[in-house]
Design a protein around this motif. Structure first.
Motif, PDB file in Angstrom:
ATOM      1  N   LEU A   9      97.766 -72.270 -31.662  1.00  0.00           N
ATOM      2  CA  LEU A   9      98.774 -73.334 -31.760  1.00  0.00           C
ATOM      3  C   LEU A   9      98.332 -74.633 -31.084  1.00  0.00           C
ATOM      4  O   LEU A   9      99.001 -75.648 -31.210  1.00  0.00           O
ATOM      5  N   VAL A  10      97.224 -74.601 -30.366  1.00  0.00           N
ATOM      6  CA  VAL A  10      96.740 -75.781 -29.651  1.00  0.00           C
ATOM      7  C   VAL A  10      96.200 -76.796 -30.648  1.00  0.00           C
ATOM      8  O   VAL A  10      95.266 -76.517 -31.390  1.00  0.00           O
ATOM      9  N   ARG A  11      96.805 -77.991 -30.667  1.00  0.00           N
ATOM     10  CA  ARG A  11      96.392 -79.035 -31.593  1.00  0.00           C
ATOM     11  C   ARG A  11      96.055 -80.356 -30.907  1.00  0.00           C
ATOM     12  O   ARG A  11      95.378 -81.192 -31.472  1.00  0.00           O
ATOM     13  N   SER A  12      96.542 -80.558 -29.694  1.00  0.00           N
ATOM     14  CA  SER A  12      96.302 -81.829 -29.002  1.00  0.00           C
ATOM     15  C   SER A  12      95.674 -81.572 -27.642  1.00  0.00           C
ATOM     16  O   SER A  12      95.656 -80.440 -27.143  1.00  0.00           O
ATOM     17  N   SER A  13      95.183 -82.645 -27.042  1.00  0.00           N
ATOM     18  CA  SER A  13      94.524 -82.503 -25.742  1.00  0.00           C
ATOM     19  C   SER A  13      95.515 -82.086 -24.652  1.00  0.00           C
ATOM     20  O   SER A  13      95.160 -81.311 -23.767  1.00  0.00           O
ATOM     21  N   VAL A  14      96.740 -82.567 -24.723  1.00  0.00           N
ATOM     22  CA  VAL A  14      97.741 -82.177 -23.721  1.00  0.00           C
ATOM     23  C   VAL A  14      98.097 -80.704 -23.870  1.00  0.00           C
ATOM     24  O   VAL A  14      98.235 -79.984 -22.874  1.00  0.00           O
ATOM     25  N   GLN A  15      98.231 -80.247 -25.105  1.00  0.00           N
ATOM     26  CA  GLN A  15      98.493 -78.824 -25.332  1.00  0.00           C
ATOM     27  C   GLN A  15      97.335 -77.975 -24.811  1.00  0.00           C
ATOM     28  O   GLN A  15      97.547 -76.917 -24.227  1.00  0.00           O
ATOM     29  N   LEU A  16      96.115 -78.443 -25.030  1.00  0.00           N
ATOM     30  CA  LEU A  16      94.941 -77.724 -24.540  1.00  0.00           C
ATOM     31  C   LEU A  16      94.951 -77.648 -23.016  1.00  0.00           C
ATOM     32  O   LEU A  16      94.710 -76.591 -22.437  1.00  0.00           O
ATOM     33  N   TYR A  17      95.247 -78.771 -22.380  1.00  0.00           N
ATOM     34  CA  TYR A  17      95.286 -78.834 -20.918  1.00  0.00           C
ATOM     35  C   TYR A  17      96.294 -77.815 -20.368  1.00  0.00           C
ATOM     36  O   TYR A  17      95.965 -77.037 -19.471  1.00  0.00           O
ATOM     37  N   ARG A  18      97.493 -77.801 -20.915  1.00  0.00           N
ATOM     38  CA  ARG A  18      98.521 -76.864 -20.457  1.00  0.00           C
ATOM     39  C   ARG A  18      98.108 -75.422 -20.734  1.00  0.00           C
ATOM     40  O   ARG A  18      98.313 -74.528 -19.909  1.00  0.00           O
ATOM     41  N   TYR A  19      97.529 -75.186 -21.891  1.00  0.00           N
ATOM     42  CA  TYR A  19      97.078 -73.850 -22.270  1.00  0.00           C
ATOM     43  C   TYR A  19      96.021 -73.331 -21.294  1.00  0.00           C
ATOM     44  O   TYR A  19      96.092 -72.192 -20.824  1.00  0.00           O
ATOM     45  N   LEU A  20      95.046 -74.175 -20.967  1.00  0.00           N
ATOM     46  CA  LEU A  20      93.979 -73.757 -20.057  1.00  0.00           C
ATOM     47  C   LEU A  20      94.511 -73.509 -18.651  1.00  0.00           C
ATOM     48  O   LEU A  20      94.068 -72.575 -17.973  1.00  0.00           O
ATOM     49  N   LEU A  21      95.458 -74.313 -18.200  1.00  0.00           N
ATOM     50  CA  LEU A  21      96.052 -74.072 -16.884  1.00  0.00           C
ATOM     51  C   LEU A  21      96.830 -72.755 -16.871  1.00  0.00           C
ATOM     52  O   LEU A  21      96.823 -72.034 -15.865  1.00  0.00           O
ATOM     53  N   ARG A  22      97.485 -72.421 -17.982  1.00  0.00           N
ATOM     54  CA  ARG A  22      98.172 -71.118 -18.057  1.00  0.00           C
ATOM     55  C   ARG A  22      97.149 -69.979 -18.022  1.00  0.00           C
ATOM     56  O   ARG A  22      97.402 -68.934 -17.424  1.00  0.00           O
ATOM     57  N   CYS A  23      96.007 -70.178 -18.649  1.00  0.00           N
ATOM     58  CA  CYS A  23      94.946 -69.156 -18.590  1.00  0.00           C
ATOM     59  C   CYS A  23      94.487 -68.952 -17.143  1.00  0.00           C
ATOM     60  O   CYS A  23      94.203 -67.824 -16.731  1.00  0.00           O
ATOM     61  N   CYS A  24      94.409 -70.030 -16.388  1.00  0.00           N
ATOM     62  CA  CYS A  24      93.971 -69.934 -14.988  1.00  0.00           C
ATOM     63  C   CYS A  24      94.888 -69.040 -14.161  1.00  0.00           C
ATOM     64  O   CYS A  24      94.437 -68.382 -13.234  1.00  0.00           O
ATOM     65  N   SER A  43      87.298 -82.116 -16.649  1.00  0.00           N
ATOM     66  CA  SER A  43      86.943 -82.220 -18.059  1.00  0.00           C
ATOM     67  C   SER A  43      87.981 -83.034 -18.821  1.00  0.00           C
ATOM     68  O   SER A  43      87.645 -83.829 -19.698  1.00  0.00           O
ATOM     69  N   PHE A  44      89.244 -82.843 -18.486  1.00  0.00           N
ATOM     70  CA  PHE A  44      90.308 -83.610 -19.124  1.00  0.00           C
ATOM     71  C   PHE A  44      90.137 -85.102 -18.837  1.00  0.00           C
ATOM     72  O   PHE A  44      90.273 -85.937 -19.733  1.00  0.00           O
ATOM     73  N   LYS A  45      89.798 -85.436 -17.601  1.00  0.00           N
ATOM     74  CA  LYS A  45      89.598 -86.838 -17.231  1.00  0.00           C
ATOM     75  C   LYS A  45      88.388 -87.437 -17.942  1.00  0.00           C
ATOM     76  O   LYS A  45      88.420 -88.580 -18.395  1.00  0.00           O
ATOM     77  N   VAL A  46      87.321 -86.666 -18.063  1.00  0.00           N
ATOM     78  CA  VAL A  46      86.094 -87.142 -18.707  1.00  0.00           C
ATOM     79  C   VAL A  46      86.349 -87.462 -20.183  1.00  0.00           C
ATOM     80  O   VAL A  46      85.836 -88.452 -20.707  1.00  0.00           O
ATOM     81  N   HIS A  47      87.149 -86.630 -20.852  1.00  0.00           N
ATOM     82  CA  HIS A  47      87.382 -86.795 -22.283  1.00  0.00           C
ATOM     83  C   HIS A  47      88.681 -87.526 -22.598  1.00  0.00           C
ATOM     84  O   HIS A  47      89.091 -87.567 -23.765  1.00  0.00           O
ATOM     85  N   ALA A  48      89.324 -88.126 -21.610  1.00  0.00           N
ATOM     86  CA  ALA A  48      90.627 -88.771 -21.811  1.00  0.00           C
ATOM     87  C   ALA A  48      90.570 -89.931 -22.798  1.00  0.00           C
ATOM     88  O   ALA A  48      91.544 -90.194 -23.492  1.00  0.00           O
ATOM     89  N   ASP A  49      89.446 -90.620 -22.890  1.00  0.00           N
ATOM     90  CA  ASP A  49      89.360 -91.780 -23.773  1.00  0.00           C
ATOM     91  C   ASP A  49      88.829 -91.437 -25.169  1.00  0.00           C
ATOM     92  O   ASP A  49      88.619 -92.328 -25.993  1.00  0.00           O
TER      93      ASP A  49
END
Length: 78
Positions: A9-24, A43-49
């Motif tokens: 269901l992950v489609r955006s960078s914010v969804q990915l960020y939340r998903y990875l934190l839940r994995c942690c 990694s989120f900060k590096v790819h933010a732009d």
């Protein structure tokens, strides 16, 4: 096998960020969780732009594959 069932269901960078934190949260507590949370934030900060949709989807796919590897590495240590 995905680390969490909602990986597809992950489609955006914010969804990915939340998903990875839940994995942690499923990793062993302590330094391991802190290390991977820090790596996710960096990694989120590096790819933010990043604005190319194809590149964003490549990053999402690779991040989910990496999360799967990490979760399998630590699945018996919790």
């Amino acid at each position: 096998m995905s680390p969490l069932p909602e990986a597809e269901l992950v489609r955006s960078s914010v969804q990915l960020y939340r998903y990875l934190l839940r994995c942690c949260r499923r990793l062993p507590p302590g330094h391991i969780q802190q290390h991977y949370r820090h790596a996710i934030r960096q990694s989120f900060k590096v790819h933010a732009d990043e604005d190319d949709p194809v590149r964003i989807q490549q990053i999402i796919k690779r991040a989910i594959e990496d999360a799967d590897w990490v979760m399998n590495k630590y699945k018996d240590q919790k």
